[in-house]
Design a protein around this motif. Sequence first.
Motif, mmCIF file in Angstrom:
data_model
loop_
_atom_site.group_PDB
_atom_site.id
_atom_site.type_symbol
_atom_site.label_atom_id
_atom_site.label_comp_id
_atom_site.label_asym_id
_atom_site.label_seq_id
_atom_site.Cartn_x
_atom_site.Cartn_y
_atom_site.Cartn_z
ATOM 1 N N GLN A 66 6.814 -2.639 -8.915
ATOM 2 C CA GLN A 66 7.999 -2.138 -9.599
ATOM 3 C C GLN A 66 8.745 -1.112 -8.731
ATOM 4 O O GLN A 66 9.977 -1.120 -8.665
ATOM 5 C CB GLN A 66 7.593 -1.499 -10.933
ATOM 6 N N ALA A 67 7.977 -0.244 -8.049
ATOM 7 C CA ALA A 67 8.598 0.777 -7.208
ATOM 8 C C ALA A 67 9.361 0.150 -6.051
ATOM 9 O O ALA A 67 10.478 0.567 -5.727
ATOM 10 C CB ALA A 67 7.533 1.737 -6.685
ATOM 11 N N PRO A 122 0.137 4.935 -3.162
ATOM 12 C CA PRO A 122 -0.802 5.727 -2.354
ATOM 13 C C PRO A 122 -2.081 6.086 -3.086
ATOM 14 O O PRO A 122 -3.093 6.367 -2.450
ATOM 15 C CB PRO A 122 0.012 6.980 -2.008
ATOM 16 N N ASP A 123 -2.059 6.048 -4.428
ATOM 17 C CA ASP A 123 -3.272 6.385 -5.169
ATOM 18 C C ASP A 123 -4.175 5.183 -5.398
ATOM 19 O O ASP A 123 -5.253 5.312 -5.972
ATOM 20 C CB ASP A 123 -2.906 6.986 -6.521
ATOM 21 N N ALA A 124 -3.731 4.004 -4.962
ATOM 22 C CA ALA A 124 -4.523 2.809 -5.218
ATOM 23 C C ALA A 124 -5.870 2.857 -4.507
ATOM 24 O O ALA A 124 -6.864 2.329 -5.013
ATOM 25 C CB ALA A 124 -3.757 1.561 -4.781
ATOM 26 N N ASP A 125 -5.934 3.507 -3.333
ATOM 27 C CA ASP A 125 -7.186 3.561 -2.580
ATOM 28 C C ASP A 125 -8.269 4.316 -3.333
ATOM 29 O O ASP A 125 -9.456 4.079 -3.110
ATOM 30 C CB ASP A 125 -6.956 4.240 -1.237
ATOM 31 N N ALA A 126 -7.873 5.184 -4.220
ATOM 32 C CA ALA A 126 -8.852 6.005 -4.927
ATOM 33 C C ALA A 126 -9.478 5.275 -6.103
ATOM 34 O O ALA A 126 -10.482 5.725 -6.654
ATOM 35 C CB ALA A 126 -8.188 7.289 -5.423
ATOM 36 N N HIS A 127 -8.906 4.171 -6.513
ATOM 37 C CA HIS A 127 -9.394 3.474 -7.700
ATOM 38 C C HIS A 127 -10.523 2.518 -7.327
ATOM 39 O O HIS A 127 -10.377 1.653 -6.481
ATOM 40 C CB HIS A 127 -8.276 2.674 -8.367
ATOM 41 N N THR A 128 -11.655 2.708 -7.975
ATOM 42 C CA THR A 128 -12.771 1.773 -7.821
ATOM 43 C C THR A 128 -12.819 0.776 -8.966
ATOM 44 O O THR A 128 -13.457 -0.277 -8.841
ATOM 45 C CB THR A 128 -14.108 2.533 -7.761
ATOM 46 N N ASP A 129 -12.156 1.087 -10.065
ATOM 47 C CA ASP A 129 -12.114 0.186 -11.209
ATOM 48 C C ASP A 129 -11.005 -0.849 -10.996
ATOM 49 O O ASP A 129 -9.870 -0.488 -10.655
ATOM 50 C CB ASP A 129 -11.862 0.980 -12.491
ATOM 51 N N ILE A 130 -11.322 -2.117 -11.208
ATOM 52 C CA ILE A 130 -10.366 -3.189 -10.950
ATOM 53 C C ILE A 130 -9.149 -3.092 -11.854
ATOM 54 O O ILE A 130 -8.027 -3.428 -11.456
ATOM 55 C CB ILE A 130 -11.061 -4.569 -11.102
ATOM 56 N N ILE A 167 3.295 7.570 2.631
ATOM 57 C CA ILE A 167 2.360 7.307 3.728
ATOM 58 C C ILE A 167 0.957 7.385 3.155
ATOM 59 O O ILE A 167 0.587 8.368 2.515
ATOM 60 C CB ILE A 167 2.525 8.330 4.871
ATOM 61 N N SER A 168 0.215 6.341 3.351
ATOM 62 C CA SER A 168 -1.135 6.297 2.783
ATOM 63 C C SER A 168 -2.103 5.803 3.835
ATOM 64 O O SER A 168 -1.771 4.980 4.676
ATOM 65 C CB SER A 168 -1.163 5.356 1.572
ATOM 66 N N SER A 169 -3.290 6.300 3.798
ATOM 67 C CA SER A 169 -4.354 5.817 4.672
ATOM 68 C C SER A 169 -5.449 5.253 3.791
ATOM 69 O O SER A 169 -5.498 5.481 2.599
ATOM 70 C CB SER A 169 -4.917 6.952 5.536
ATOM 71 N N GLY A 170 -6.353 4.584 4.417
ATOM 72 C CA GLY A 170 -7.420 3.966 3.637
ATOM 73 C C GLY A 170 -7.207 2.471 3.576
ATOM 74 O O GLY A 170 -6.443 1.891 4.313
ATOM 75 N N ARG A 171 -7.837 1.856 2.630
ATOM 76 C CA ARG A 171 -7.739 0.409 2.530
ATOM 77 C C ARG A 171 -7.254 0.026 1.142
ATOM 78 O O ARG A 171 -7.409 0.767 0.173
ATOM 79 C CB ARG A 171 -9.085 -0.241 2.826
ATOM 80 N N THR A 172 -6.692 -1.156 1.053
ATOM 81 C CA THR A 172 -6.137 -1.629 -0.208
ATOM 82 C C THR A 172 -7.210 -2.141 -1.140
ATOM 83 O O THR A 172 -7.134 -1.998 -2.334
ATOM 84 C CB THR A 172 -5.140 -2.757 0.067
ATOM 85 N N ARG A 200 0.806 -1.219 0.000
ATOM 86 C CA ARG A 200 0.000 0.000 0.000
ATOM 87 C C ARG A 200 0.845 1.278 0.000
ATOM 88 O O ARG A 200 0.540 2.219 -0.756
ATOM 89 C CB ARG A 200 -0.942 -0.007 1.204
ATOM 90 N N PRO A 201 1.903 1.359 0.825
ATOM 91 C CA PRO A 201 2.674 2.616 0.814
ATOM 92 C C PRO A 201 3.352 2.922 -0.522
ATOM 93 O O PRO A 201 3.719 4.079 -0.767
ATOM 94 C CB PRO A 201 3.723 2.387 1.908
ATOM 95 N N TYR A 202 3.546 1.936 -1.365
ATOM 96 C CA TYR A 202 4.188 2.171 -2.657
ATOM 97 C C TYR A 202 3.187 2.551 -3.736
ATOM 98 O O TYR A 202 3.580 2.830 -4.874
ATOM 99 C CB TYR A 202 4.954 0.914 -3.086
#
Length: 352
Positions: free
Chosen positions: A300-301, A280-288, A310-315, A276-278
């Motif tokens: 890759q990162a 951080p924008d993944a939480d915003a995606h609703t499309d699979i 640092i990210s909050s939210g869920r994976t 998740r920390p690598y």
Amino acid sequence: MNSLPVATMVVIFGFVAAITIGRWFLVAETLSDRLINRALAWDLVGLLVFVCVGRFGFAEVAFGLFTIFGALAVANVFGFARLLDGADARTAARRQRAYDRIAVAAGCVVLVGILTGHADWVPMVWSLTTVPAAGSGLLITRACVRELRTAGIAARERLTFGTLLFVGGYAAVATLVSVVRTANGTRPDEPGLLWVIGAYATLVLLTGLIGIPLWNAVLARAELDRAGRRCRRLRPLWRALTDAVPEVVLARPSSGSASRLYRMTVEIRDALVRLRPYAPDADAHTDIREYARSIAHAVQAKAAGESPAISSGRTTPALRDRTDELRYLLDLAAEWPKARAQMRAGLESSAR
């Protein structure tokens, strides 16, 4: 000696031998499994010796050897029948050792009788082995009747217990009839063609029934069952994520496709949390598809040594239960090859 045609017996023996060998390697986890395997093996060896030695004209020796192996098979069948009927599994191993010792003692009596020419000992021992054989049939019959009366039993289980009920009932009746025939002067090794056919047909039916777990084990080993097919669909995603985050891999190996599938879903979920920390924008995606690309970039990162953010939210989105989670991961696994390919194509373009 009454017997079936050679070609028929070869087919029957080959079928029983294949099931027996397969079960020894793939279906031997529980004591019940091992008892069934041992009983099959002793029974198969006894039949082979009985037929082969008998065809050379040594009918009494053949029947004596068959009685020795039969006693060992009956000891294991009786132990299994006790377990199926609800006997205490904690003391099953101790009970089985006692049954085996009795069978070995009976076999020694027969062997001494063969070597010393006391052929009359063999029918006596054979008659004694019919008692636990008939008892096994009665115990199996009672256990199957009890299970069939259980409410809500599945159709497959009903068919299995129904078949086993028939086999157990036939074994009990056939054994008792054989004792009566022997008491009336019929030689035990001359049961008549009709009873020979019934005995071999029952052996084939019983072997086919206990071969079902072997077939399931083969499918699971080849990952051709339902859980195995799902494992194969998840494997590319699982391998990429566990390579990126190897610390999520559980130390204890899994056995069986169902447990393997559960373990893979746990390890994938843990890997996504650690990645998740690598991304951080993944939480915003609703499309699979977008989420899969974000995870591909996170892998890759991390491999490139970039510092995590640092990210909050869920994976992953909130899921109701394990079924929803598995469905979501399967969808993610389906998008994973395309996401990896797009990520690599982007890296190659930027490198130019």
